[in-house]
Motif scaffolding. Structure first.
Motif, PDB file in Angstrom:
ATOM      1  N   GLU A  17      37.562  32.475  22.034  1.00 12.85           N
ATOM      2  CA  GLU A  17      36.786  31.920  23.143  1.00 12.85           C
ATOM      3  C   GLU A  17      36.724  32.889  24.319  1.00 12.85           C
ATOM      4  O   GLU A  17      35.666  33.068  24.929  1.00 12.85           O
ATOM      5  N   LEU A  18      37.858  33.522  24.628  1.00 11.75           N
ATOM      6  CA  LEU A  18      37.881  34.496  25.717  1.00 11.75           C
ATOM      7  C   LEU A  18      36.983  35.692  25.416  1.00 11.75           C
ATOM      8  O   LEU A  18      36.292  36.198  26.305  1.00 11.75           O
ATOM      9  N   LYS A  19      36.972  36.127  24.168  1.00 16.07           N
ATOM     10  CA  LYS A  19      36.123  37.256  23.781  1.00 16.07           C
ATOM     11  C   LYS A  19      34.654  36.907  23.976  1.00 16.07           C
ATOM     12  O   LYS A  19      33.887  37.700  24.531  1.00 16.07           O
ATOM     13  N   LYS A  20      34.252  35.709  23.561  1.00 20.48           N
ATOM     14  CA  LYS A  20      32.863  35.277  23.729  1.00 20.48           C
ATOM     15  C   LYS A  20      32.484  35.199  25.203  1.00 20.48           C
ATOM     16  O   LYS A  20      31.391  35.611  25.597  1.00 20.48           O
ATOM     17  N   GLU A  21      33.390  34.667  26.017  1.00 18.23           N
ATOM     18  CA  GLU A  21      33.118  34.577  27.449  1.00 18.23           C
ATOM     19  C   GLU A  21      33.017  35.962  28.079  1.00 18.23           C
ATOM     20  O   GLU A  21      32.146  36.207  28.917  1.00 18.23           O
ATOM     21  N   ALA A  22      33.888  36.876  27.684  1.00 19.73           N
ATOM     22  CA  ALA A  22      33.876  38.230  28.236  1.00 19.73           C
ATOM     23  C   ALA A  22      32.575  38.949  27.901  1.00 19.73           C
ATOM     24  O   ALA A  22      32.077  39.742  28.712  1.00 19.73           O
ATOM     25  N   GLU A  23      32.017  38.672  26.740  1.00 15.96           N
ATOM     26  CA  GLU A  23      30.762  39.315  26.332  1.00 15.96           C
ATOM     27  C   GLU A  23      29.578  38.841  27.168  1.00 15.96           C
ATOM     28  O   GLU A  23      28.519  39.461  27.146  1.00 15.96           O
ATOM     29  N   GLN A  24      29.750  37.752  27.915  1.00 11.89           N
ATOM     30  CA  GLN A  24      28.669  37.209  28.741  1.00 11.89           C
ATOM     31  C   GLN A  24      28.768  37.643  30.208  1.00 11.89           C
ATOM     32  O   GLN A  24      27.908  37.303  31.010  1.00 11.89           O
ATOM     33  N   ILE A  25      29.817  38.378  30.544  1.00 16.20           N
ATOM     34  CA  ILE A  25      30.002  38.868  31.913  1.00 16.20           C
ATOM     35  C   ILE A  25      29.470  40.297  31.984  1.00 16.20           C
ATOM     36  O   ILE A  25      29.782  41.129  31.136  1.00 16.20           O
ATOM     37  N   PHE A  26      28.650  40.571  33.000  1.00 18.66           N
ATOM     38  CA  PHE A  26      28.085  41.908  33.171  1.00 18.66           C
ATOM     39  C   PHE A  26      28.330  42.393  34.595  1.00 18.66           C
ATOM     40  O   PHE A  26      28.165  41.638  35.556  1.00 18.66           O
ATOM     41  N   VAL A  27      28.723  43.657  34.715  1.00 18.49           N
ATOM     42  CA  VAL A  27      28.919  44.283  36.018  1.00 18.49           C
ATOM     43  C   VAL A  27      28.122  45.582  36.032  1.00 18.49           C
ATOM     44  O   VAL A  27      28.210  46.390  35.109  1.00 18.49           O
ATOM     45  N   ASN A  28      27.333  45.749  37.083  1.00 14.81           N
ATOM     46  CA  ASN A  28      26.476  46.919  37.225  1.00 14.81           C
ATOM     47  C   ASN A  28      27.034  47.798  38.345  1.00 14.81           C
ATOM     48  O   ASN A  28      27.327  47.304  39.432  1.00 14.81           O
ATOM     49  N   GLY A  29      27.199  49.076  38.073  1.00 16.78           N
ATOM     50  CA  GLY A  29      27.624  50.033  39.094  1.00 16.78           C
ATOM     51  C   GLY A  29      26.563  51.107  39.256  1.00 16.78           C
ATOM     52  O   GLY A  29      26.015  51.599  38.269  1.00 16.78           O
ATOM     53  N   GLU A  30      26.273  51.423  40.509  1.00 18.48           N
ATOM     54  CA  GLU A  30      25.255  52.449  40.784  1.00 18.48           C
ATOM     55  C   GLU A  30      25.736  53.375  41.883  1.00 18.48           C
ATOM     56  O   GLU A  30      26.344  52.932  42.850  1.00 18.48           O
ATOM     57  N   LYS A  31      25.445  54.642  41.709  1.00 15.95           N
ATOM     58  CA  LYS A  31      25.720  55.646  42.734  1.00 15.95           C
ATOM     59  C   LYS A  31      24.697  56.759  42.565  1.00 15.95           C
ATOM     60  O   LYS A  31      24.671  57.413  41.515  1.00 15.95           O
ATOM     61  N   ARG A  32      23.855  56.902  43.534  1.00 17.86           N
ATOM     62  CA  ARG A  32      22.722  57.845  43.500  1.00 17.86           C
ATOM     63  C   ARG A  32      21.885  57.583  42.253  1.00 17.86           C
ATOM     64  O   ARG A  32      21.413  56.478  42.059  1.00 17.86           O
TER      65      ARG A  32
END
Length: 87
Positions: A17-32
């Motif tokens: 269940e934790l693996k499935k939930e983790a696959e639905q979280i997205f974090v975007n990082g940008e620099k230049r």
């Protein structure tokens, strides 16, 4: 004995269940002109370097992270085995 098996099965269920939930979280990082989009399970979805998407490096990093995960799982299993818990 059966309590341990039940606990192990519950642990596996929670892990799934934790693996499935983790696959639905997205974090975007940008620099230049550089962008990285990473899922909660630390899988890189997108890698842009100097404005150019680089699938080869993205795949290399993801494959290497899988190898790290396999080695960590082996170590974890060894420690659990030392505690008398077999997975």
């Amino acid at each position: 004995m059966f309590d341990k098996l039940k606990d192990i099965n519950n642990l596996r269920k929670v892990q799934g269940e934790l693996k499935k939930e983790a696959e639905q979280i997205f974090v975007n990082g940008e620099k230049r002109d550089n962008v990285v989009l990473i899922r909660g399970d630390k899988h890189i979805e997108k890698l842009v370097i100097n404005g150019v998407e680089n699938k080869e490096i993205k795949d290399l990093i993801n494959d290497t992270m899988k190898d790290v995960d396999k080695k960590l799982e082996k170590v974890s299993r060894s420690h659990l085995s030392d505690l008398g818990i077999g997975l």
